[in-house]
Design a protein around this motif. Structure first.
Motif, PDB file in Angstrom:
ATOM      1  N   ASP A   1       1.052  -1.194   0.034  1.00 10.57           N
ATOM      2  CA  ASP A   1       0.012   0.095   0.075  1.00 10.57           C
ATOM      3  C   ASP A   1       0.923   1.240   0.035  1.00 10.57           C
ATOM      4  O   ASP A   1       0.433   2.276  -0.503  1.00 10.57           O
ATOM      5  CB  ASP A   1      -0.864  -0.099   1.322  1.00 10.57           C
ATOM      6  N   SER A   2       1.981   1.209   0.898  1.00  8.78           N
ATOM      7  CA  SER A   2       2.736   2.266   0.708  1.00  8.78           C
ATOM      8  C   SER A   2       3.915   2.356  -0.385  1.00  8.78           C
ATOM      9  O   SER A   2       4.450   3.621  -0.581  1.00  8.78           O
ATOM     10  CB  SER A   2       3.509   2.368   2.091  1.00  8.78           C
ATOM     11  N   CYS A   3       4.194   1.327  -1.007  1.00  7.26           N
ATOM     12  CA  CYS A   3       5.414   1.315  -2.049  1.00  7.26           C
ATOM     13  C   CYS A   3       5.297   2.489  -2.999  1.00  7.26           C
ATOM     14  O   CYS A   3       3.990   2.381  -3.744  1.00  7.26           O
ATOM     15  CB  CYS A   3       5.495  -0.228  -2.629  1.00  7.26           C
ATOM     16  N   PRO A   4       5.960   3.458  -3.355  1.00  2.81           N
ATOM     17  CA  PRO A   4       5.708   4.202  -4.187  1.00  2.81           C
ATOM     18  C   PRO A   4       5.984   3.782  -5.863  1.00  2.81           C
ATOM     19  O   PRO A   4       5.666   4.729  -6.921  1.00  2.81           O
ATOM     20  CB  PRO A   4       6.629   5.490  -3.989  1.00  2.81           C
ATOM     21  N   THR A   5       6.558   2.544  -6.099  1.00  6.05           N
ATOM     22  CA  THR A   5       6.831   2.099  -7.370  1.00  6.05           C
ATOM     23  C   THR A   5       6.066   0.808  -7.686  1.00  6.05           C
ATOM     24  O   THR A   5       6.175   0.663  -9.042  1.00  6.05           O
ATOM     25  CB  THR A   5       8.237   1.866  -7.271  1.00  6.05           C
ATOM     26  N   GLY A   6       5.566   0.193  -6.975  1.00  2.00           N
ATOM     27  CA  GLY A   6       5.093  -1.171  -7.241  1.00  2.00           C
ATOM     28  C   GLY A   6       6.083  -2.288  -7.225  1.00  2.00           C
ATOM     29  O   GLY A   6       5.871  -3.529  -7.476  1.00  2.00           O
ATOM     30  N   ALA A   7       7.188  -1.925  -6.550  1.00  2.00           N
ATOM     31  CA  ALA A   7       8.136  -2.909  -6.217  1.00  2.00           C
ATOM     32  C   ALA A   7       7.497  -4.164  -5.435  1.00  2.00           C
ATOM     33  O   ALA A   7       7.757  -5.180  -5.558  1.00  2.00           O
ATOM     34  CB  ALA A   7       9.390  -2.578  -5.695  1.00  2.00           C
ATOM     35  N   ILE A   8       6.604  -3.618  -4.688  1.00  2.00           N
ATOM     36  CA  ILE A   8       5.924  -4.609  -3.765  1.00  2.00           C
ATOM     37  C   ILE A   8       4.464  -4.128  -4.131  1.00  2.00           C
ATOM     38  O   ILE A   8       3.901  -3.057  -4.112  1.00  2.00           O
ATOM     39  CB  ILE A   8       6.010  -4.453  -2.224  1.00  2.00           C
ATOM     40  N   GLU A   9       3.664  -5.257  -4.650  1.00  2.00           N
ATOM     41  CA  GLU A   9       2.492  -4.785  -5.168  1.00  2.00           C
ATOM     42  C   GLU A   9       1.503  -6.100  -5.074  1.00  2.00           C
ATOM     43  O   GLU A   9       1.664  -7.274  -4.971  1.00  2.00           O
ATOM     44  CB  GLU A   9       2.498  -4.723  -6.933  1.00  2.00           C
ATOM     45  N   ASP A  10       0.179  -5.454  -4.847  1.00  2.00           N
ATOM     46  CA  ASP A  10      -1.025  -6.683  -4.741  1.00  2.00           C
ATOM     47  C   ASP A  10      -0.863  -7.484  -5.951  1.00  2.00           C
ATOM     48  O   ASP A  10      -1.263  -6.803  -7.162  1.00  2.00           O
ATOM     49  CB  ASP A  10      -2.196  -6.111  -4.410  1.00  2.00           C
ATOM     50  N   ARG A  11      -1.193  -8.546  -6.063  1.00  2.00           N
ATOM     51  CA  ARG A  11      -1.088  -9.728  -7.140  1.00  2.00           C
ATOM     52  C   ARG A  11      -2.492  -9.413  -7.934  1.00  2.00           C
ATOM     53  O   ARG A  11      -2.496  -9.381  -9.197  1.00  2.00           O
ATOM     54  CB  ARG A  11      -1.173 -11.068  -6.492  1.00  2.00           C
ATOM     55  N   THR A  12      -3.652  -8.991  -7.219  1.00  2.00           N
ATOM     56  CA  THR A  12      -4.886  -8.594  -8.014  1.00  2.00           C
ATOM     57  C   THR A  12      -4.514  -7.500  -8.884  1.00  2.00           C
ATOM     58  O   THR A  12      -5.178  -7.547  -9.957  1.00  2.00           O
ATOM     59  CB  THR A  12      -5.865  -8.385  -7.041  1.00  2.00           C
ATOM     60  N   LEU A  13      -3.737  -6.266  -8.527  1.00  2.00           N
ATOM     61  CA  LEU A  13      -3.566  -5.561  -9.632  1.00  2.00           C
ATOM     62  C   LEU A  13      -2.670  -5.792 -10.568  1.00  2.00           C
ATOM     63  O   LEU A  13      -2.853  -5.241 -11.742  1.00  2.00           O
ATOM     64  CB  LEU A  13      -3.028  -4.405  -8.767  1.00  2.00           C
ATOM     65  N   LEU A  14      -1.830  -6.861 -10.420  1.00  2.00           N
ATOM     66  CA  LEU A  14      -1.083  -7.205 -11.619  1.00  2.00           C
ATOM     67  C   LEU A  14      -1.685  -8.116 -12.838  1.00  2.00           C
ATOM     68  O   LEU A  14      -1.561  -8.075 -13.928  1.00  2.00           O
ATOM     69  CB  LEU A  14       0.181  -8.052 -11.187  1.00  2.00           C
ATOM     70  N   SER A  15      -3.014  -8.713 -12.237  1.00  2.00           N
ATOM     71  CA  SER A  15      -3.660  -9.551 -13.107  1.00  2.00           C
ATOM     72  C   SER A  15      -5.055  -8.996 -13.346  1.00  2.00           C
ATOM     73  O   SER A  15      -5.765  -9.501 -14.301  1.00  2.00           O
ATOM     74  CB  SER A  15      -4.056 -10.979 -12.306  1.00  2.00           C
ATOM     75  N   ALA A  16      -5.390  -7.706 -13.235  1.00  2.00           N
ATOM     76  CA  ALA A  16      -6.532  -7.010 -13.646  1.00  2.00           C
ATOM     77  C   ALA A  16      -6.448  -5.531 -13.858  1.00  2.00           C
ATOM     78  O   ALA A  16      -5.214  -5.135 -13.268  1.00  2.00           O
ATOM     79  CB  ALA A  16      -7.628  -7.095 -12.561  1.00  2.00           C
ATOM     80  N   ALA A  17      -6.984  -5.142 -14.662  1.00  2.00           N
ATOM     81  CA  ALA A  17      -7.077  -3.775 -14.830  1.00  2.00           C
ATOM     82  C   ALA A  17      -7.025  -2.758 -13.533  1.00  2.00           C
ATOM     83  O   ALA A  17      -8.102  -3.239 -12.596  1.00  2.00           O
ATOM     84  CB  ALA A  17      -7.845  -3.242 -16.172  1.00  2.00           C
ATOM     85  N   LEU A  18      -6.980  -1.570 -13.712  1.00  2.00           N
ATOM     86  CA  LEU A  18      -7.068  -0.847 -12.506  1.00  2.00           C
ATOM     87  C   LEU A  18      -8.545  -0.712 -12.242  1.00  2.00           C
ATOM     88  O   LEU A  18      -9.371  -0.790 -13.075  1.00  2.00           O
ATOM     89  CB  LEU A  18      -6.577   0.695 -12.749  1.00  2.00           C
ATOM     90  N   PRO A  19      -8.894  -0.593 -11.102  1.00  2.00           N
ATOM     91  CA  PRO A  19     -10.418  -0.193 -10.584  1.00  2.00           C
ATOM     92  C   PRO A  19     -10.795   0.856 -11.177  1.00  2.00           C
ATOM     93  O   PRO A  19     -10.350   2.013 -11.316  1.00  2.00           O
ATOM     94  CB  PRO A  19     -10.427  -0.036  -9.047  1.00  2.00           C
ATOM     95  N   SER A  20     -12.164   0.749 -11.793  1.00  2.00           N
ATOM     96  CA  SER A  20     -12.904   1.997 -12.476  1.00  2.00           C
ATOM     97  C   SER A  20     -13.664   2.719 -11.420  1.00  2.00           C
ATOM     98  O   SER A  20     -14.180   3.904 -11.776  1.00  2.00           O
ATOM     99  CB  SER A  20     -13.702   1.472 -13.530  1.00  2.00           C
ATOM    100  N   THR A  21     -14.193   1.888 -10.205  1.00  2.00           N
ATOM    101  CA  THR A  21     -14.957   2.755  -9.141  1.00  2.00           C
ATOM    102  C   THR A  21     -14.449   2.517  -7.766  1.00  2.00           C
ATOM    103  O   THR A  21     -13.643   1.410  -7.660  1.00  2.00           O
ATOM    104  CB  THR A  21     -16.213   2.200  -9.073  1.00  2.00           C
ATOM    105  N   TRP A  22     -14.519   3.442  -7.113  1.00  2.00           N
ATOM    106  CA  TRP A  22     -13.870   2.905  -5.609  1.00  2.00           C
ATOM    107  C   TRP A  22     -14.893   3.375  -4.726  1.00  2.00           C
ATOM    108  O   TRP A  22     -15.754   4.300  -4.739  1.00  2.00           O
ATOM    109  CB  TRP A  22     -12.749   3.948  -5.320  1.00  2.00           C
ATOM    110  N   THR A  23     -15.569   2.325  -3.576  1.00  2.00           N
ATOM    111  CA  THR A  23     -16.452   2.559  -2.819  1.00  2.00           C
ATOM    112  C   THR A  23     -16.015   2.407  -1.241  1.00  2.00           C
ATOM    113  O   THR A  23     -15.384   1.364  -0.909  1.00  2.00           O
ATOM    114  CB  THR A  23     -17.626   1.459  -3.002  1.00  2.00           C
ATOM    115  N   ARG A  24     -16.319   3.281  -0.412  1.00  2.00           N
ATOM    116  CA  ARG A  24     -15.899   3.193   0.899  1.00  2.00           C
ATOM    117  C   ARG A  24     -16.788   2.408   1.620  1.00  2.00           C
ATOM    118  O   ARG A  24     -18.103   2.729   1.671  1.00  2.00           O
ATOM    119  CB  ARG A  24     -15.922   4.697   1.428  1.00  2.00           C
ATOM    120  N   THR A  25     -16.363   1.415   2.505  1.00  2.00           N
ATOM    121  CA  THR A  25     -17.484   0.463   3.064  1.00  2.00           C
ATOM    122  C   THR A  25     -16.572   0.024   4.273  1.00  2.00           C
ATOM    123  O   THR A  25     -15.564   0.412   4.600  1.00  2.00           O
ATOM    124  CB  THR A  25     -18.165  -0.478   2.129  1.00  2.00           C
TER     125      THR A  25
END
Ligand code: SF4
Length: 897
Positions: free
Chosen positions: A202-226
């Motif tokens: 979450d903090s990494c500014p480069t993606g050197a450490i990255e959520d795998r879900t973001l590597l395998s999918a396009a960026l979210p198109s909506t964000w919802t606070r819940t």
């Protein structure tokens, strides 16, 4: 000198333009507030600023050398230069230094990363020259991908792991050009001590450490606070979705509960939504087979069967279970349905099997059956007493906050039979034999009174029964308790002294206190300690149950309780008011709680059960008794996401529902905060919300009028009309992060600390004299071990949700933890399968040798059907609330050939 309190602002100039600033803020924060965004790579607002990346350097008039904006506090009259040619050229040079060794393809893959945006803004994209060294890629973790080819040595991963999670996983290895970060243990991230909170990614500014879900999918198109669907901490999440699917979850940065942090469940365990066995059609069992049904068939069938059973056996032959997994609105509708449509008070929820004793004890002694304080008091407390709660695994974000408080100097006293992680940070760790909390607290209270460690002014002003308690406790010396508890008498004294001499002191407790035959009385004995030391009604203090499930406080509070109506008011106290509000008489017979429902089913007094979001068979203790009781029912309706064990084995009708990410409503967390649940994705076609189903059955039974709700908000507005302490909690006011009740009016700010000035029960509270009553579930020569049950970090309760996610790779099975001494004595190796036999049944588990477990004791988790741990758990119950004694079962072990 202006300061924050008087609300005055400092005046400074930024590149010759006037600017106001808050006293105590940094230049970087001031720039950001003024809409000037400097590139920043080493800075994260959740961390102590370091000022090492040199991108936020600014000039201050009168100073020769530039300074980092992130570490420099504003001063009145300060003149700041931000965009001078010299500074911009320095920024360009810093980025060029990164560029020559940075992989060019990284920017195209994730253009939103701060470093990539800075490359773009300063025109250095053409200078990226780096290659990827495969040796720097670690693909071992199910949720996190590590590629140190993209590491720029800002060390945000190292610092956030230390400063937010307190796990110290990431290390800095080597020096000079060979410097690199690496997880501890010297191998892969998967094999390190990482707990999967994802803060580094979450903090990494480069993606050197990255959520795998973001590597395998396009960026979210909506964000919802819940709000997180798992534990009672109630963390806020930003849910990223694309094409109707959740692709990423991030912690909400400004959430008061979690302050930009999450655990592995909240952040990553959402894969169950798309599990292939999700049920999306109502099912009716005929001739032993589940058959698909339309909603009108299923609703009609349930309504007809309930009406038939009511006619044949009376309303008290029917029962409803609300759910901690459902929203407040859904629980409200469920209990109203039981009382108004079915005409029975047989309504309960899973609070029965966890914190009903906490609610009962706190209500009886102080007048409100809920936590007295707030999570923000963790940082105010000078001492934190943690009793029977493994917070770092079961309430991980609170556990991390407690750990950070300890690292900053707060004293910890841990009472737990196991050496849990927080015990490593504790000044005193007491390991009582399971079931001996009452003598332990009595001896601590004895010490407080004998050594004059009480708050005399508080006692004089607000507490009754001091002399009676003193005389009752005269014989409860630490030496006497030491014999019963198996702990050192001097350690008991030390614990009492630390708690009493570091005010304010707050306590947290968990199921290690409540799931005992003296569960309620254990909490009462803990309240005694708080009263004696004046640790109530003030910030940084109090008695705080760590509620296990996201909405377990809410489900009981909405009235899914046989003896209490919405607002946790006793039925007889509020009967008239509710009859008027609901235009219906309320049943007069005493309702059955969950355990009494099982008894009544066994005795053929109960004929129908509607279980919403609760796996009765897997969760209730003593599986044989539960199965026998409910297998003779005329009707078992199960409402859930998946065919759980209750549905599979006992169900007649299955009604598929929306998950919390697929609907609106509210949850109530462990600090009494009501928070919004907001729909982030569409539910699969064919499912309905829990509340809509209940309302449709009500209509089919001739009660459309009281159940004609069109939205969750409409239900909530009715809740507010009958719950006086929640009247001010409109959806509008719950934006963005909820409010803590009591909040009786629209202009009330909510209540962070209960019992200030007076207790809810009145101006004075009374101390309780509590005699020790040992559990009948004693060890014998035949059953020589005490089995304790509990949760693990990676799984959640019956595993319905986490068991369908990649958390399974982090914790694939339940295990039986035993001390190295017992394992050696029995000749058992790690992983050996062993049969566990109790007076109630048997099961088998693989052994895990664990030096946190004391000899003679065993600890097992209960998440999987394969283990089915409740085949062995005891049928003993808390004497006052019927909460099962999951924490003490005498067992024998036998190796499996
Ligand atoms: Fe969810 Fe609890 Fe983890 Fe927070 S600590 S993310 S509420 S499971």
């Amino acid at each position: 000198m202006p300061n924050e309190r008087d609300g005055r602002q400092l005046q400074l100039s930024i590149d010759d333009a006037p600017c106001a600033a808050r006293p105590g803020s940094t230049v970087l924060e001031t720039l950001s507030r003024a809409g000037m965004h400097l590139p920043q790579l080493c800075h994260d607002p959740r961390l102590t600023p370091r000022g090492v990346c040199r991108l936020c350097l600014v000039h201050l008039d009168g100073q020769e050398r530039p300074v980092p904006a992130c570490t420099t506090l504003v001063r009145d009259g300060m003149s700041v230069r931000v965009r001078t040619p010299e500074l911009e050229s320095m920024r360009h040079m810093v980025l060029e230094e990164f560029a020559w060794r940075y992989p060019a393809d990284a920017v195209a893959r994730a253009p939103e990363k701060p470093l990539h945006q800075a490359f773009h803004a300063y025109g250095v994209l053409g200078e990226l020259r780096g290659d990827r060294d495969p040796a720097l890629i670690d693909d071992s973790h199910p949720y996190l991908h590590v590629d140190l080819n993209q590491c720029i040595e800002c060390y945000r991963c190292v610092r956030i792991c230390d400063e937010l999670q307190g796990q110290f996983v990431w290390r800095i290895l080597n020096r000079g050009a060979r410097t690199r970060v690496a997880p501890d243990g010297g191998k892969s991230l998967r094999e390190s001590s990482c707990v999967g909170c994802g803060a580094c990614a979450d903090s990494c500014p480069t993606g050197a450490i990255e959520d795998r879900t973001l590597l395998s999918a396009a960026l979210p198109s909506t964000w919802t606070r819940t709000t997180c669907p798992y534990c009672g901490v109630g963390c806020e999440l930003d849910v990223g979705a694309r094409d109707g699917r959740i692709v990423n979850i991030k912690p909400t940065r400004d959430a008061p509960v979690n302050k930009g942090h999450l655990c592995v469940k909240g952040r990553y365990a959402f894969g169950y939504l798309r599990s292939s066995d999700r049920v999306t059609t109502p099912l009716i069992r005929e001739g032993g087979r589940w058959l698909d049904a339309s909603w009108s068939e299923a609703i009609g069938h349930v309504a007809e069967e309930l009406a038939r059973i009511k006619k044949e056996h009376g309303p008290d032959a029917l029962a409803v279970l609300g759910s901690a997994r459902a929203t407040n609105e859904e629980n409200y509708v469920a209990q109203k349905f039981a009382r108004v449509v079915l005409g029975t008070n047989n309504v309960d929820c899973c609070a029965r099997v966890c914190h009903a004793p906490s609610a009962a004890a706190l209500k009886a002694m102080l007048g409100t059956g809920a936590a007295t304080n707030s999570f923000d008091d963790i940082e105010r407390a000078r001492c934190i007493l943690i009793c029977g709660a493994n917070a770092t695994e079961n309430h991980p974000v609170v556990g991390a906050r407690i750990k950070q408080a300890a690292l900053r100097g707060a004293r910890l006293v841990v009472i737990d039979p196991r050496r849990i992680e927080l015990a490593d940070h504790a000044e005193v760790h007491l390991q009582p034999r399971p079931g001996t909390n009452v003598p332990l607290f009595n001896a601590m209270a004895h010490t407080l009174l004998a050594e004059g460690l009480v708050d005399r002014a508080f006692l004089a002003e607000r507490v009754d029964g001091v002399e009676e308690l003193r005389s009752f406790l005269a014989t409860w010396t630490p030496e006497r308790a030491a014999q019963l508890c198996g702990v050192d008498a001097e350690a008991i004294r030390r614990a009492a002294r630390v708690y009493a001499t570091h005010a304010p002191a707050m306590s947290f407790h968990g199921l290690g206190l409540t799931e005992h035959v003296q569960g309620t009385e254990s909490v009462m004995a803990l309240v005694n300690l708080a009263l004696l030391t004046g640790n109530l009604g003030k910030p940084g203090a109090g008695v705080n149950p760590l509620r296990g499930q996201n909405n377990v406080q809410g489900s009981a509070h909405m009235g899914c309780e046989p003896a209490n109506l919405t607002g946790y008011v006793p039925l007889e106290q509020a009967r008239e008011r509710f009859e008027k509000a609901w235009s219906s008489p309320l049943p007069r017979t005493r309702g059955l709680d969950l355990m009494e429902m099982s008894d009544a089913a066994r005795d053929r007094r109960l004929h129908a059960l509607w279980a919403i979001g609760y796996d009765v068979l897997l969760t209730n203790p003593d599986e044989r008794a539960t199965r026998e009781a409910f297998s003779a029912m005329d009707l078992v309706v199960v409402q859930d996401l998946f065919l759980n064990e209750t549905a599979r084995e006992l169900g007649h009708v299955f009604l598929p529902v929306s998950a919390s990410y697929e609907k609106d409503g509210t949850f109530m967390n462990a600090e009494r905060r009501v928070q919004r649940v907001r729909q982030a994705v569409e539910p699969p076609s064919g499912v309905k919300t829990d509340w809509a189903i209940v309302c449709e059955v009500a209509a089919a039974m001739g009660h459309a009028k009281g159940f004609a709700f069109q939205s969750a908000e409409e239900i909530w507005d009715e809740v507010r009309s009958v719950w006086t302490a929640g009247a001010g909690l409109s959806y509008r006011r719950l934006e963005p992060s909820g409010l803590q009740w009591p909040c009786p009016a629209e202009d009330h700010p909510g209540t962070q600390v209960l019992h200030q000035g007076a207790f809810a029960i009145g101006p004075r509270a009374s101390l309780r004299r509590i005699e020790f009553k040992p559990t009948p579930e004693a060890t014998t020569a035949e059953f020589p071990f005490v089995l304790i049950t509990g949760r693990t970090l990676y799984q959640f309760n019956a595993g319905t949700m986490t068991g369908r996610t990649r958390n399974l790779e982090l914790r694939p099975r339940d295990v039986l933890a035993m001390s190295p001494a017992d394992a050696a004595r029995l000749g058992l190796r790690e992983g050996a399968r062993i049969r566990i036999r109790s007076r109630h049944g048997e099961t088998a588990l693989p052994v895990s040798i664990d030096d946190r477990v004391a000899p003679g004791q065993l600890f097992a988790t209960f998440h999987t059907v394969e283990a089915f741990l409740n085949r062995v758990t005891s049928d003993q119950r808390d004497a006052l609330t019927n909460t099962p004694e999951y924490k003490v079962t005498a067992v024998a072990l036998q190796s499996e050939a």
